[in-house]
Design a protein around this motif. Structure first.
Motif, PDB file in Angstrom:
ATOM      1  N   LEU A  24      -3.747  81.466   7.735  1.00 19.17           N
ATOM      2  CA  LEU A  24      -4.963  80.858   7.178  1.00 19.17           C
ATOM      3  C   LEU A  24      -6.002  81.921   6.820  1.00 19.17           C
ATOM      4  O   LEU A  24      -6.687  81.801   5.797  1.00 19.17           O
ATOM      5  N   TRP A  28      -7.521  82.652   3.124  1.00 23.47           N
ATOM      6  CA  TRP A  28      -8.939  82.418   2.940  1.00 23.47           C
ATOM      7  C   TRP A  28      -9.447  83.389   1.878  1.00 23.47           C
ATOM      8  O   TRP A  28      -9.424  84.590   2.048  1.00 23.47           O
ATOM      9  N   LYS A  42      -1.464  77.348  -3.162  1.00 24.66           N
ATOM     10  CA  LYS A  42      -2.326  77.844  -2.094  1.00 24.66           C
ATOM     11  C   LYS A  42      -2.797  76.696  -1.202  1.00 24.66           C
ATOM     12  O   LYS A  42      -2.821  76.809   0.027  1.00 24.66           O
ATOM     13  N   ARG A  46      -2.060  76.202   2.749  1.00 17.31           N
ATOM     14  CA  ARG A  46      -3.135  75.967   3.712  1.00 17.31           C
ATOM     15  C   ARG A  46      -2.882  74.697   4.515  1.00 17.31           C
ATOM     16  O   ARG A  46      -3.106  74.654   5.724  1.00 17.31           O
ATOM     17  N   SER A  50      -2.386  74.489   8.459  1.00 18.07           N
ATOM     18  CA  SER A  50      -3.349  73.667   9.206  1.00 18.07           C
ATOM     19  C   SER A  50      -2.656  72.580  10.015  1.00 18.07           C
ATOM     20  O   SER A  50      -2.993  72.358  11.186  1.00 18.07           O
TER      21      SER A  50
END
Length: 106
Positions: A24, A28, A42, A46, A50
């Motif tokens: 992550l 970012w 992307k 993520r 998550s």
């Protein structure tokens, strides 16, 4: 032998927890992607990290919670199952998305 398998699974979950945080952090990025395909990929990555992070946290809390708290343990088991399936669906969606974009380009 059974306790060795549980310890091994717990170790893998702990390592994957750290890997999710690193993943992550690597994803970012403050700048917007100009390519819609890259942005979608992307986002899927993520989401995968998550959801797996939620799985790892719920799994860890489930191992710590006292056995007398059945309602909490059941909620954690439902959370781990849902996050596991959501992670799987995101991972499956990545190649499907690439295939769909490739087919549109042709």
């Amino acid at each position: 032998m059974h306790s060795l398998n549980i310890f091994c699974h717990e170790s893998v979950v702990a390592v994957s927890f750290v890997a999710c945080i690193i993943g992550l952090l690597l994803l970012w990025n403050g700048k917007q992607q100009t390519n819609e395909m890259e942005e979608t990929e992307k986002i899927l990555f993520r989401m995968s990290f998550s959801y797996w992070l939620v799985y790892c946290v719920a799994f860890g809390i489930e191992k710590i919670v006292l056995p007398g708290w059945e309602s909490v343990v059941m909620t954690l088991k439902i959370t781990t199952a849902l996050s596991y399936f959501l992670t799987f669906s995101c991972i499956v969606s990545l190649p499907l998305h690439k295939f769909a974009v490739h087919r549109v380009e042709e």
